[in-house]
Design an enzyme around this catalytic site. Structure first.
Site, PDB file in Angstrom:
ATOM      1  N   ILE A  12       0.849  -1.096   0.109  1.00 15.01           N
ATOM      2  CA  ILE A  12      -0.019  -0.059  -0.076  1.00 15.01           C
ATOM      3  C   ILE A  12       0.659   1.489   0.018  1.00 15.01           C
ATOM      4  N   ASP A  61      14.821   1.452  10.526  1.00 14.07           N
ATOM      5  CA  ASP A  61      13.444   0.897  11.181  1.00 14.07           C
ATOM      6  C   ASP A  61      12.702   1.938  12.004  1.00 14.07           C
ATOM      7  N   ILE A  62      11.311   1.845  12.151  1.00 12.64           N
ATOM      8  CA  ILE A  62      10.632   2.945  12.780  1.00 12.64           C
ATOM      9  C   ILE A  62      10.666   2.858  14.188  1.00 12.64           C
ATOM     10  N   THR A 102       7.509  -4.303  15.664  1.00 10.98           N
ATOM     11  CA  THR A 102       7.084  -2.975  14.847  1.00 10.98           C
ATOM     12  C   THR A 102       5.709  -2.387  14.908  1.00 10.98           C
ATOM     13  N   THR A 127      -6.311  -1.247  10.442  1.00 11.32           N
ATOM     14  CA  THR A 127      -7.209  -2.373   9.703  1.00 11.32           C
ATOM     15  C   THR A 127      -8.655  -2.445  10.629  1.00 11.32           C
ATOM     16  N   ASP A 128      -9.428  -3.120   9.541  1.00 11.81           N
ATOM     17  CA  ASP A 128     -10.751  -3.555  10.044  1.00 11.81           C
ATOM     18  C   ASP A 128     -10.636  -4.746  11.134  1.00 11.81           C
ATOM     19  N   GLU A 129      -9.455  -5.386  11.010  1.00 12.34           N
ATOM     20  CA  GLU A 129      -9.407  -6.703  11.745  1.00 12.34           C
ATOM     21  C   GLU A 129      -9.466  -6.417  13.286  1.00 12.34           C
ATOM     22  N   TYR A 152      -1.545 -10.669  14.912  1.00 14.74           N
ATOM     23  CA  TYR A 152      -1.708  -9.417  14.153  1.00 14.74           C
ATOM     24  C   TYR A 152      -2.478  -8.393  14.497  1.00 14.74           C
ATOM     25  N   ALA A 154      -3.988  -7.828  17.240  1.00 15.24           N
ATOM     26  CA  ALA A 154      -4.076  -7.373  18.462  1.00 15.24           C
ATOM     27  C   ALA A 154      -2.917  -6.502  18.529  1.00 15.24           C
ATOM     28  N   LYS A 156      -1.934  -4.478  16.024  1.00 16.77           N
ATOM     29  CA  LYS A 156      -2.755  -3.274  15.433  1.00 16.77           C
ATOM     30  C   LYS A 156      -3.608  -2.426  16.254  1.00 16.77           C
ATOM     31  N   VAL A 208      -7.495 -23.336  -0.238  1.00 16.25           N
ATOM     32  CA  VAL A 208      -8.469 -22.332   0.321  1.00 16.25           C
ATOM     33  C   VAL A 208      -8.837 -22.915   1.653  1.00 16.25           C
TER      34      VAL A 208
HETATM   35  P1  NAD Z   1       3.330  -4.793   3.500  1.00 20.81           P
HETATM   36  O1  NAD Z   1       3.657  -6.111   4.381  1.00 20.81           O
HETATM   37  O2  NAD Z   1       3.191  -5.273   1.997  1.00 20.81           O
HETATM   38  O3  NAD Z   1       4.630  -3.950   3.779  1.00 20.81           O
HETATM   39  C1  NAD Z   1       4.978  -3.476   4.954  1.00 20.81           C
HETATM   40  C2  NAD Z   1       5.928  -2.350   4.849  1.00 20.81           C
HETATM   41  O4  NAD Z   1       6.610  -1.911   5.923  1.00 20.81           O
HETATM   42  C3  NAD Z   1       7.291  -3.152   4.146  1.00 20.81           C
HETATM   43  O5  NAD Z   1       7.963  -2.533   2.879  1.00 20.81           O
HETATM   44  C4  NAD Z   1       8.131  -3.309   5.188  1.00 20.81           C
HETATM   45  O6  NAD Z   1       9.739  -3.668   4.522  1.00 20.81           O
HETATM   46  C5  NAD Z   1       7.915  -2.156   6.059  1.00 20.81           C
HETATM   47  N1  NAD Z   1       8.234  -2.384   7.386  1.00 20.81           N
HETATM   48  C6  NAD Z   1       8.212  -3.370   8.190  1.00 20.81           C
HETATM   49  N2  NAD Z   1       8.606  -3.490   9.287  1.00 20.81           N
HETATM   50  C7  NAD Z   1       9.079  -1.943   9.512  1.00 20.81           C
HETATM   51  C8  NAD Z   1       9.845  -1.369  10.430  1.00 20.81           C
HETATM   52  N3  NAD Z   1      10.105  -1.737  11.769  1.00 20.81           N
HETATM   53  N4  NAD Z   1      10.432  -0.290   9.921  1.00 20.81           N
HETATM   54  C9  NAD Z   1      10.208   0.305   8.755  1.00 20.81           C
HETATM   55  N5  NAD Z   1       9.424  -0.359   7.865  1.00 20.81           N
HETATM   56  C10 NAD Z   1       9.095  -1.426   8.085  1.00 20.81           C
HETATM   57  O7  NAD Z   1       2.071  -4.196   4.299  1.00 20.81           O
HETATM   58  P2  NAD Z   1       0.782  -3.544   3.273  1.00 20.81           P
HETATM   59  O8  NAD Z   1      -0.281  -4.698   2.952  1.00 20.81           O
HETATM   60  O9  NAD Z   1       1.062  -2.553   2.256  1.00 20.81           O
HETATM   61  O10 NAD Z   1       0.184  -2.821   4.813  1.00 20.81           O
HETATM   62  C11 NAD Z   1       0.260  -1.677   5.049  1.00 20.81           C
HETATM   63  C12 NAD Z   1      -0.094  -0.967   6.296  1.00 20.81           C
HETATM   64  O11 NAD Z   1      -1.813  -1.012   5.983  1.00 20.81           O
HETATM   65  C13 NAD Z   1      -0.229  -1.824   7.528  1.00 20.81           C
HETATM   66  O12 NAD Z   1      -0.015  -1.017   8.508  1.00 20.81           O
HETATM   67  C14 NAD Z   1      -1.405  -2.698   7.524  1.00 20.81           C
HETATM   68  O13 NAD Z   1      -1.656  -3.238   8.899  1.00 20.81           O
HETATM   69  C15 NAD Z   1      -2.293  -1.779   7.030  1.00 20.81           C
HETATM   70  N6  NAD Z   1      -3.548  -2.397   6.220  1.00 20.81           N
HETATM   71  C16 NAD Z   1      -3.298  -3.088   5.312  1.00 20.81           C
HETATM   72  C17 NAD Z   1      -4.452  -4.016   4.784  1.00 20.81           C
HETATM   73  C18 NAD Z   1      -4.266  -4.782   3.418  1.00 20.81           C
HETATM   74  O14 NAD Z   1      -5.293  -5.295   3.162  1.00 20.81           O
HETATM   75  N7  NAD Z   1      -3.104  -5.194   2.912  1.00 20.81           N
HETATM   76  C19 NAD Z   1      -5.637  -3.496   5.095  1.00 20.81           C
HETATM   77  C20 NAD Z   1      -5.707  -2.605   6.116  1.00 20.81           C
HETATM   78  C21 NAD Z   1      -4.956  -2.082   6.518  1.00 20.81           C
HETATM   79  O1  DAU Z   2      -8.799  -6.674   6.600  1.00 20.90           O
HETATM   80  C1  DAU Z   2      -7.677  -6.063   6.399  1.00 20.90           C
HETATM   81  C2  DAU Z   2      -6.521  -7.072   6.560  1.00 20.90           C
HETATM   82  O2  DAU Z   2      -6.517  -7.706   5.347  1.00 20.90           O
HETATM   83  C3  DAU Z   2      -5.150  -6.472   6.710  1.00 20.90           C
HETATM   84  O3  DAU Z   2      -5.138  -5.671   7.766  1.00 20.90           O
HETATM   85  C4  DAU Z   2      -4.029  -7.341   6.521  1.00 20.90           C
HETATM   86  O4  DAU Z   2      -2.890  -6.672   6.761  1.00 20.90           O
HETATM   87  C5  DAU Z   2      -4.266  -8.193   5.291  1.00 20.90           C
HETATM   88  O5  DAU Z   2      -3.229  -9.080   5.169  1.00 20.90           O
HETATM   89  C6  DAU Z   2      -5.648  -8.885   5.154  1.00 20.90           C
HETATM   90  O6  DAU Z   2      -5.730  -9.771   6.095  1.00 20.90           O
HETATM   91  P1  DAU Z   2      -6.227 -11.289   5.738  1.00 20.90           P
HETATM   92  O7  DAU Z   2      -6.144 -12.140   6.665  1.00 20.90           O
HETATM   93  O8  DAU Z   2      -7.926 -10.853   5.553  1.00 20.90           O
HETATM   94  O9  DAU Z   2      -5.888 -11.371   4.151  1.00 20.90           O
HETATM   95  P2  DAU Z   2      -5.244 -12.822   3.467  1.00 20.90           P
HETATM   96  O10 DAU Z   2      -4.984 -12.317   2.051  1.00 20.90           O
HETATM   97  O11 DAU Z   2      -4.180 -13.578   4.264  1.00 20.90           O
HETATM   98  O12 DAU Z   2      -6.612 -13.513   3.726  1.00 20.90           O
HETATM   99  C7  DAU Z   2      -7.917 -13.342   3.219  1.00 20.90           C
HETATM  100  C8  DAU Z   2      -8.681 -14.475   3.222  1.00 20.90           C
HETATM  101  O13 DAU Z   2      -8.424 -15.722   2.260  1.00 20.90           O
HETATM  102  C9  DAU Z   2      -8.866 -14.666   4.720  1.00 20.90           C
HETATM  103  O14 DAU Z   2     -10.334 -15.151   5.178  1.00 20.90           O
HETATM  104  C10 DAU Z   2      -7.923 -16.063   4.587  1.00 20.90           C
HETATM  105  C11 DAU Z   2      -8.079 -16.617   3.119  1.00 20.90           C
HETATM  106  N1  DAU Z   2      -6.756 -17.606   2.811  1.00 20.90           N
HETATM  107  C12 DAU Z   2      -5.686 -16.987   2.814  1.00 20.90           C
HETATM  108  C13 DAU Z   2      -4.636 -17.317   2.307  1.00 20.90           C
HETATM  109  C14 DAU Z   2      -3.040 -16.567   2.422  1.00 20.90           C
HETATM  110  C15 DAU Z   2      -7.152 -18.692   2.080  1.00 20.90           C
HETATM  111  O15 DAU Z   2      -8.301 -19.331   2.106  1.00 20.90           O
HETATM  112  N2  DAU Z   2      -5.792 -19.504   1.635  1.00 20.90           N
HETATM  113  C16 DAU Z   2      -4.699 -18.690   1.559  1.00 20.90           C
HETATM  114  O16 DAU Z   2      -3.912 -19.303   1.373  1.00 20.90           O
END
Ligand code: NAD
Ligand code: DAU
Length: 339
Positions: A12, A61-62, A102, A127-129, A152, A154, A156, A208
């Site tokens: 993101i 690192d943050i 982190t 996150t919504d989680e 995770y 918890a 956040k 799945v």
């Molecule tokens: P990601 O795992 O793709 O990227 C995380 C980035 O943070 C990486 O570039 C990593 O190198 C960097 N990072 C990790 N630890 C660090 C540290 N200690 N210091 C500096 N950099 C560090 O994650 P993402 O999916 O892009 O998510 C970004 C943010 O959005 C996260 O806070 C996540 O909780 C939140 N979020 C993600 C989703 C989703 O669906 N992916 C949804 C809602 C919220």
């Molecule tokens: O809802 C926001 C969150 O979405 C973010 O905060 C997280 O950073 C992000 O990773 C994501 O979490 P999820 O656990 O929902 O995403 P993931 O892609 O891991 O899984 C999506 C759904 O698919 C979940 O119900 C688990 C399922 N899944 C996932 C994987 C990796 C499978 O069924 N098989 C798989 O191999």
């Protein structure tokens, strides 16, 4: 604006940096990233080549208080958007320690250093989680009690509460955003959509979890980035804003859609052992963000998924590059016991 973006080499964060560069070419963007397994400098090559002095990358690192404080002062940072996190639920089940470090201590370091340096605003990306799991009906509101179910979520939730405390205790200008599941270009192929694409493209089995009926609310990453931008520019100090895609889907339907787009059939689907503590359903109410920020998702799930699959098909080198040694080690150990 002089903006510090943390975690800009992740999924993101990288999309956000490209969007801000395009919409605010006069901004100075500083990206602080530790380059964990999920961070990829390659995602930002085009930005680096084009932006000149408007963009800088800092490897760090943050949690490093000295580095963060120095950076805020030397760069005269006016606002911070904190994306940096350990983000994968499955990894948090294997080892929660880096998540606490982190996601909790890192967020606290950002909040405290920003306050001491007189930074105008911190947007903390959450996150919504943090709300836990829904039954078949209802939606999460910003007032829904926090009930995280994975290490995770918890971690956040811990950071969200620290952000709230900084506003209440010190009057710090902090805005928390909570978003549903993102998908789009540059997402690491451990998450559902890119992982299923990689497997389908190779003709391998698609794992799945459980019965495949867990529901997520999918948002195209550009829409999330727009929400974070609106929160940065117009959010109310101390507010929490939900963002969602208004696109609830059971996982099995997402997987079938990917199979269709890649020209494969459903025989590749394998139901495997469920994720422990697997949240059943997420659904976001984002009326507050619509009212106060003018937020609305603009990309439908079918359009967004087509764009996403087309991006992965056009970027095999990016996919190859991120599937490194550390990636393979985790994937082999996590999926070994699930078949
Ligand atoms: P990601 O795992 O793709 O990227 C995380 C980035 O943070 C990486 O570039 C990593 O190198 C960097 N990072 C990790 N630890 C660090 C540290 N200690 N210091 C500096 N950099 C560090 O994650 P993402 O999916 O892009 O998510 C970004 C943010 O959005 C996260 O806070 C996540 O909780 C939140 N979020 C993600 C989703 C989703 O669906 N992916 C949804 C809602 C919220
Ligand atoms: O809802 C926001 C969150 O979405 C973010 O905060 C997280 O950073 C992000 O990773 C994501 O979490 P999820 O656990 O929902 O995403 P993931 O892609 O891991 O899984 C999506 C759904 O698919 C979940 O119900 C688990 C399922 N899944 C996932 C994987 C990796 C499978 O069924 N098989 C798989 O191999």
């Amino acid at each position: 604006m002089r903006l510090l973006v943390t975690g800009g080499c992740g999924f993101i964060g990288a999309n956000f940096l490209y969007a801000m560069r395009e919409r605010h070419p006069d901004w100075r963007l500083v990206n602080l990233d530790k380059l964990t397994y999920a961070g990829n400098l390659g995602s930002l090559r085009a930005l680096e080549a084009e932006a000149g002095d408007a963009y800088a990358f800092v490897h760090g690192d943050i949690c490093d208080k000295g580095l963060v404080s120095r950076l805020l002062v030397e760069e005269r940072i006016e606002a911070v958007v904190n994306f940096a996190a350990e983000s994968h639920v499955d990894r948090s089940i294997e080892d929660a320690a880096p998540f606490v470090s982190t996601n909790v201590l890192g967020a606290q370091t950002i909040l405290d250093c920003a306050r001491r340096a007189g930074v105008g605003r911190v947007v903390h990306v959450s996150t919504d989680e943090v709300y836990g799991s829904l039954g078949p009906t209802g939606q999460f509101l910003e007032t829904t009690p926090l009930a995280p179910n994975s290490p995770y979520s918890a971690s956040k939730a811990g950071a969200d509460l620290l952000a709230r405390a900084c506003h209440e205790t010190y009057g710090q200008d902090v805005v928390v955003t909570r978003c549903s599941n993102n998908y789009g270009p540059y997402q690491f192929p451990e998450k559902l959509i890119p992982l299923m694409y990689v497997k389908a493209a190779r003709g391998e089995a698609l794992p799945v979890y459980g019965d495949g009926r867990n529901v997520r609310d999918w948002i195209f990453v550009d829409d999330h980035c727009r929400g974070v931008e609106l929160a940065l520019l117009h959010g109310r100090p101390g507010a929490v804003y939900n963002f969602g895609g208004a696109a609830e889907m059971p996982n099995i339907e997402v997987v079938r859609a990917i199979l269709r787009l890649t020209g494969r059939d459903d025989t590749l689907i394998r139901f495997v052992t469920d994720r422990p503590g697997h949240d059943r359903r997420y659904a976001m109410n984002f009326d507050l963000a619509a009212r106060e920020l003018g937020f609305a998702p603009s990309v439908s799930f079918s359009q967004g998924l087509e764009r996403t699959i087309a991006w992965y098909q056009a970027n095999p080198a990016w996919l190859e590059e991120v599937q490194s040694g550390a990636y393979l080690t985790f994937m082999q150990s996590w999926y070994k016991g699930r078949a």
